[in-house]
Design a protein around this motif. Structure first.
Motif, PDB file in Angstrom:
ATOM      1  N   SER A   1       0.843  -1.194   0.000  1.00 43.54           N
ATOM      2  CA  SER A   1       0.000   0.000   0.000  1.00 43.54           C
ATOM      3  C   SER A   1       0.881   1.247   0.000  1.00 43.54           C
ATOM      4  O   SER A   1       0.451   2.315  -0.410  1.00 43.54           O
ATOM      5  N   ARG A   2       2.167   1.041   0.444  1.00 44.50           N
ATOM      6  CA  ARG A   2       3.167   2.099   0.359  1.00 44.50           C
ATOM      7  C   ARG A   2       4.522   1.480   0.631  1.00 44.50           C
ATOM      8  O   ARG A   2       4.633   0.456   1.296  1.00 44.50           O
ATOM      9  N   ALA A   3       5.569   2.122   0.092  1.00 45.07           N
ATOM     10  CA  ALA A   3       6.942   1.670   0.332  1.00 45.07           C
ATOM     11  C   ALA A   3       7.900   2.832   0.093  1.00 45.07           C
ATOM     12  O   ALA A   3       7.625   3.730  -0.698  1.00 45.07           O
ATOM     13  N   SER A   4       9.033   2.784   0.804  1.00 41.98           N
ATOM     14  CA  SER A   4      10.060   3.813   0.614  1.00 41.98           C
ATOM     15  C   SER A   4      11.426   3.210   0.881  1.00 41.98           C
ATOM     16  O   SER A   4      11.553   2.189   1.560  1.00 41.98           O
ATOM     17  N   VAL A   5      12.444   3.868   0.350  1.00 40.64           N
ATOM     18  CA  VAL A   5      13.825   3.459   0.593  1.00 40.64           C
ATOM     19  C   VAL A   5      14.614   4.709   0.992  1.00 40.64           C
ATOM     20  O   VAL A   5      14.489   5.763   0.372  1.00 40.64           O
ATOM     21  N   THR A   6      15.406   4.542   2.066  1.00 43.54           N
ATOM     22  CA  THR A   6      16.161   5.648   2.636  1.00 43.54           C
ATOM     23  C   THR A   6      17.641   5.276   2.686  1.00 43.54           C
ATOM     24  O   THR A   6      17.984   4.142   3.025  1.00 43.54           O
ATOM     25  N   VAL A   7      18.495   6.226   2.347  1.00 47.79           N
ATOM     26  CA  VAL A   7      19.942   6.057   2.448  1.00 47.79           C
ATOM     27  C   VAL A   7      20.489   7.250   3.216  1.00 47.79           C
ATOM     28  O   VAL A   7      20.220   8.398   2.856  1.00 47.79           O
ATOM     29  N   GLU A   8      21.240   6.962   4.265  1.00 50.41           N
ATOM     30  CA  GLU A   8      21.856   8.003   5.100  1.00 50.41           C
ATOM     31  C   GLU A   8      20.849   9.075   5.520  1.00 50.41           C
ATOM     32  O   GLU A   8      21.131  10.273   5.478  1.00 50.41           O
ATOM     33  N   GLY A   9      19.661   8.631   5.909  1.00 54.02           N
ATOM     34  CA  GLY A   9      18.637   9.540   6.404  1.00 54.02           C
ATOM     35  C   GLY A   9      17.827  10.261   5.347  1.00 54.02           C
ATOM     36  O   GLY A   9      16.895  10.979   5.672  1.00 54.02           O
ATOM     37  N   ALA A  10      18.162  10.088   4.070  1.00 54.40           N
ATOM     38  CA  ALA A  10      17.432  10.758   2.989  1.00 54.40           C
ATOM     39  C   ALA A  10      16.577   9.747   2.222  1.00 54.40           C
ATOM     40  O   ALA A  10      17.072   8.694   1.806  1.00 54.40           O
ATOM     41  N   VAL A  11      15.315  10.071   2.041  1.00 51.35           N
ATOM     42  CA  VAL A  11      14.426   9.216   1.259  1.00 51.35           C
ATOM     43  C   VAL A  11      14.789   9.365  -0.212  1.00 51.35           C
ATOM     44  O   VAL A  11      14.742  10.470  -0.765  1.00 51.35           O
ATOM     45  N   LEU A  12      15.190   8.254  -0.835  1.00 56.55           N
ATOM     46  CA  LEU A  12      15.564   8.282  -2.261  1.00 56.55           C
ATOM     47  C   LEU A  12      14.389   7.973  -3.169  1.00 56.55           C
ATOM     48  O   LEU A  12      14.320   8.475  -4.290  1.00 56.55           O
ATOM     49  N   GLY A  13      13.522   7.092  -2.716  1.00 57.16           N
ATOM     50  CA  GLY A  13      12.381   6.709  -3.531  1.00 57.16           C
ATOM     51  C   GLY A  13      11.231   6.297  -2.650  1.00 57.16           C
ATOM     52  O   GLY A  13      11.443   5.707  -1.591  1.00 57.16           O
ATOM     53  N   GLU A  14      10.027   6.629  -3.092  1.00 61.64           N
ATOM     54  CA  GLU A  14       8.848   6.193  -2.360  1.00 61.64           C
ATOM     55  C   GLU A  14       7.674   6.102  -3.305  1.00 61.64           C
ATOM     56  O   GLU A  14       7.610   6.814  -4.312  1.00 61.64           O
ATOM     57  N   ILE A  15       6.775   5.172  -2.981  1.00 64.74           N
ATOM     58  CA  ILE A  15       5.576   4.970  -3.779  1.00 64.74           C
ATOM     59  C   ILE A  15       4.381   4.783  -2.858  1.00 64.74           C
ATOM     60  O   ILE A  15       4.536   4.455  -1.682  1.00 64.74           O
ATOM     61  N   GLY A  16       3.203   4.972  -3.419  1.00 70.92           N
ATOM     62  CA  GLY A  16       1.967   4.601  -2.758  1.00 70.92           C
ATOM     63  C   GLY A  16       1.659   3.165  -3.140  1.00 70.92           C
ATOM     64  O   GLY A  16       2.564   2.329  -3.214  1.00 70.92           O
ATOM     65  N   PRO A  17       0.410   2.860  -3.469  1.00 66.78           N
ATOM     66  CA  PRO A  17       0.062   1.496  -3.833  1.00 66.78           C
ATOM     67  C   PRO A  17       0.846   1.017  -5.056  1.00 66.78           C
ATOM     68  O   PRO A  17       1.073   1.776  -5.996  1.00 66.78           O
ATOM     69  N   GLY A  18       1.258  -0.244  -5.008  1.00 64.61           N
ATOM     70  CA  GLY A  18       1.988  -0.823  -6.131  1.00 64.61           C
ATOM     71  C   GLY A  18       2.825  -2.003  -5.712  1.00 64.61           C
ATOM     72  O   GLY A  18       2.397  -2.823  -4.897  1.00 64.61           O
ATOM     73  N   LEU A  19       4.039  -2.058  -6.244  1.00 61.65           N
ATOM     74  CA  LEU A  19       4.934  -3.183  -6.019  1.00 61.65           C
ATOM     75  C   LEU A  19       6.283  -2.725  -5.492  1.00 61.65           C
ATOM     76  O   LEU A  19       6.893  -1.815  -6.052  1.00 61.65           O
ATOM     77  N   LEU A  20       6.748  -3.385  -4.449  1.00 64.11           N
ATOM     78  CA  LEU A  20       8.146  -3.296  -4.052  1.00 64.11           C
ATOM     79  C   LEU A  20       8.819  -4.454  -4.761  1.00 64.11           C
ATOM     80  O   LEU A  20       8.399  -5.604  -4.608  1.00 64.11           O
ATOM     81  N   ILE A  21       9.837  -4.157  -5.563  1.00 67.93           N
ATOM     82  CA  ILE A  21      10.546  -5.185  -6.314  1.00 67.93           C
ATOM     83  C   ILE A  21      11.989  -5.215  -5.843  1.00 67.93           C
ATOM     84  O   ILE A  21      12.767  -4.305  -6.128  1.00 67.93           O
ATOM     85  N   LEU A  22      12.337  -6.263  -5.093  1.00 66.14           N
ATOM     86  CA  LEU A  22      13.728  -6.495  -4.712  1.00 66.14           C
ATOM     87  C   LEU A  22      14.314  -7.364  -5.818  1.00 66.14           C
ATOM     88  O   LEU A  22      13.768  -8.422  -6.131  1.00 66.14           O
ATOM     89  N   VAL A  23      15.412  -6.921  -6.426  1.00 67.33           N
ATOM     90  CA  VAL A  23      15.914  -7.598  -7.624  1.00 67.33           C
ATOM     91  C   VAL A  23      17.408  -7.867  -7.523  1.00 67.33           C
ATOM     92  O   VAL A  23      18.160  -7.073  -6.953  1.00 67.33           O
TER      93      VAL A  23
END
Length: 147
Positions: free
Chosen positions: A9-31
């Motif tokens: 329903s939501r996902a985000s990725v953070t590096v060194e305290g900064a959000v690099l990417g975020e989405i609402g509903p959809g897919l988290l794809i670990l590749v």
């Protein structure tokens, strides 16, 4: 290539305290790109993911793909999907593509997902990332282009 998909329903990725990417509903794809993978595997995986009918329709059945559902994708590189745990207690990662090949295929894959008409956010290849998500369902699928 290997991918672990989570309908979110939501996902985000953070590096060194900064959000690099975020989405609402959809897919988290670990590749993860594996040794010997080429752009053909990335193409195959992106096309398969775009067509997977894992989102609910008006009747509550999983009949819609991410595009039909108006969802986005957060694509995060994760070489640990290549883990070999068959010997001992320490996983081996020698089946993963070399870092330079892995980076190229990760970036290409993310572009191919976007080419399928899906809005894409990404993490940072090789970074220590914090991934935050709310799994919807839960729906989690494992995909491998060799199977």
């Amino acid at each position: 290539m290997r991918a672990l998909l989570q309908r979110v329903s939501r996902a985000s990725v953070t590096v060194e305290g900064a959000v690099l990417g975020e989405i609402g509903p959809g897919l988290l794809i670990l590749v993860c790109a594996m040794q010997g993978d080429t752009r053909a595997e990335a193409d195959k995986l992106a096309q398969k993911i775009a067509k997977l009918r894992i989102f609910k329709d008006d009747a509550g059945k999983m009949n819609r793909n991410v595009v039909d559902a108006g969802g986005a994708a957060l694509v995060v590189s994760q070489f640990t999907l290549a883990a070999d745990t068959s010997r001992g207690n320490r996983p081996g990662f020698s089946a993963a593509a070399a870092p330079e090949d892995g980076r190229a295929l990760y970036e290409y894959f993310a572009a191919q997902v976007q080419a399928q008409g899906i809005a894409v956010a990404t993490g940072r290849f090789g970074a220590d990332m914090a991934v935050d998500l709310t799994n919807d369902g839960p729906v989690t699928l494992w995909l491998d282009t060799t199977q």
